[in-house]
Design a protein around this motif. Structure first.
Motif, mmCIF file in Angstrom:
data_model
loop_
_atom_site.group_PDB
_atom_site.id
_atom_site.type_symbol
_atom_site.label_atom_id
_atom_site.label_comp_id
_atom_site.label_asym_id
_atom_site.label_seq_id
_atom_site.Cartn_x
_atom_site.Cartn_y
_atom_site.Cartn_z
ATOM 1 N N LYS A 1 0.852 -1.193 0.000
ATOM 2 C CA LYS A 1 0.000 0.000 0.000
ATOM 3 C C LYS A 1 0.882 1.234 0.000
ATOM 4 O O LYS A 1 1.894 1.293 0.682
ATOM 5 N N LEU A 2 0.445 2.220 -0.757
ATOM 6 C CA LEU A 2 1.219 3.445 -0.893
ATOM 7 C C LEU A 2 0.291 4.620 -0.664
ATOM 8 O O LEU A 2 -0.775 4.708 -1.286
ATOM 9 N N ASP A 3 0.663 5.507 0.223
ATOM 10 C CA ASP A 3 -0.123 6.706 0.476
ATOM 11 C C ASP A 3 0.409 7.805 -0.421
ATOM 12 O O ASP A 3 1.498 8.337 -0.197
ATOM 13 N N LEU B 1 -2.526 -1.434 -12.828
ATOM 14 C CA LEU B 1 -3.397 -0.452 -13.450
ATOM 15 C C LEU B 1 -4.774 -1.048 -13.747
ATOM 16 O O LEU B 1 -5.799 -0.406 -13.517
ATOM 17 N N LEU B 2 -4.818 -2.294 -14.226
ATOM 18 C CA LEU B 2 -6.099 -2.950 -14.484
ATOM 19 C C LEU B 2 -6.873 -3.190 -13.196
ATOM 20 O O LEU B 2 -8.094 -3.023 -13.153
ATOM 21 N N ALA B 3 -6.163 -3.572 -12.129
ATOM 22 C CA ALA B 3 -6.825 -3.773 -10.842
ATOM 23 C C ALA B 3 -7.406 -2.457 -10.325
ATOM 24 O O ALA B 3 -8.512 -2.416 -9.781
ATOM 25 N N PHE B 4 -6.672 -1.359 -10.520
ATOM 26 C CA PHE B 4 -7.140 -0.039 -10.111
ATOM 27 C C PHE B 4 -8.384 0.347 -10.910
ATOM 28 O O PHE B 4 -9.374 0.847 -10.351
ATOM 29 N N ALA B 5 -8.368 0.087 -12.211
ATOM 30 C CA ALA B 5 -9.514 0.416 -13.060
ATOM 31 C C ALA B 5 -10.731 -0.411 -12.664
ATOM 32 O O ALA B 5 -11.860 0.086 -12.671
ATOM 33 N N ASP B 6 -10.524 -1.677 -12.291
ATOM 34 C CA ASP B 6 -11.639 -2.519 -11.858
ATOM 35 C C ASP B 6 -12.296 -1.975 -10.606
ATOM 36 O O ASP B 6 -13.509 -2.076 -10.423
ATOM 37 N N GLU C 1 6.483 3.869 -11.368
ATOM 38 C CA GLU C 1 6.275 2.848 -12.387
ATOM 39 C C GLU C 1 5.120 1.984 -11.920
ATOM 40 O O GLU C 1 5.117 1.497 -10.802
ATOM 41 N N VAL C 2 4.150 1.806 -12.818
ATOM 42 C CA VAL C 2 2.975 1.028 -12.488
ATOM 43 C C VAL C 2 2.881 -0.117 -13.489
ATOM 44 O O VAL C 2 2.979 0.098 -14.702
ATOM 45 N N SER C 3 2.683 -1.313 -12.975
ATOM 46 C CA SER C 3 2.555 -2.455 -13.869
ATOM 47 C C SER C 3 1.166 -2.463 -14.494
ATOM 48 O O SER C 3 0.220 -1.859 -13.981
#
Length: 115
Positions: free
Chosen positions: A2-4, A21-26, A15-17
């Protein structure tokens, strides 16, 4: 991990994998969207406001009133309104009235269950 993000300095490179990114969009998207995006609806040419009025057979003022009340499903991009023919057909079909035979059958079913 987790990152604040609020604690990071202003000038930071991250850098985002693709998976992250897909998990964030979901998480951002609702579990069930109101309108299903099928291949047919993606190929469908959107109708303009006047095309929608002609399709439904209503006057411009009636169209604006129904849109303002949230009755007619639409998209808005800038000052333009767009409509899907399939959603307009669903709008029309939502106003279907039952026949007398269907009403009598529903009444019989209700009375049979009430006993």
């Amino acid at each position: 991990m987790k990152l604040d993000l609020t604690t990071l300095p202003n000038a930071v490179k991250l850098e985002v994998s693709k998976e992250d990114l897909l998990a964030f969009a979901d998480r951002l998207l609702p579990a069930q969207q109101e309108v299903e995006m099928t291949p047919d609806s993606m190929d469908e040419k959107p109708l303009s406001f006047m095309e929608m009025c002609n399709f439904l057979g209503i006057a411009k003022s009636t169209g604006y009133q129904r849109i303002g009340r949230g009755e007619i499903p639409h998209f808005k991009k800038g000052r333009r309104l767009y409509f899907r023919k399939s959603e307009l057909m669903a709008y029309i079909e939502s106003g279907r009235r039952k026949t007398r035979i269907e009403l009598e059958q529903a009444a019989k079913n209700y009375l049979a269950q009430a006993k």
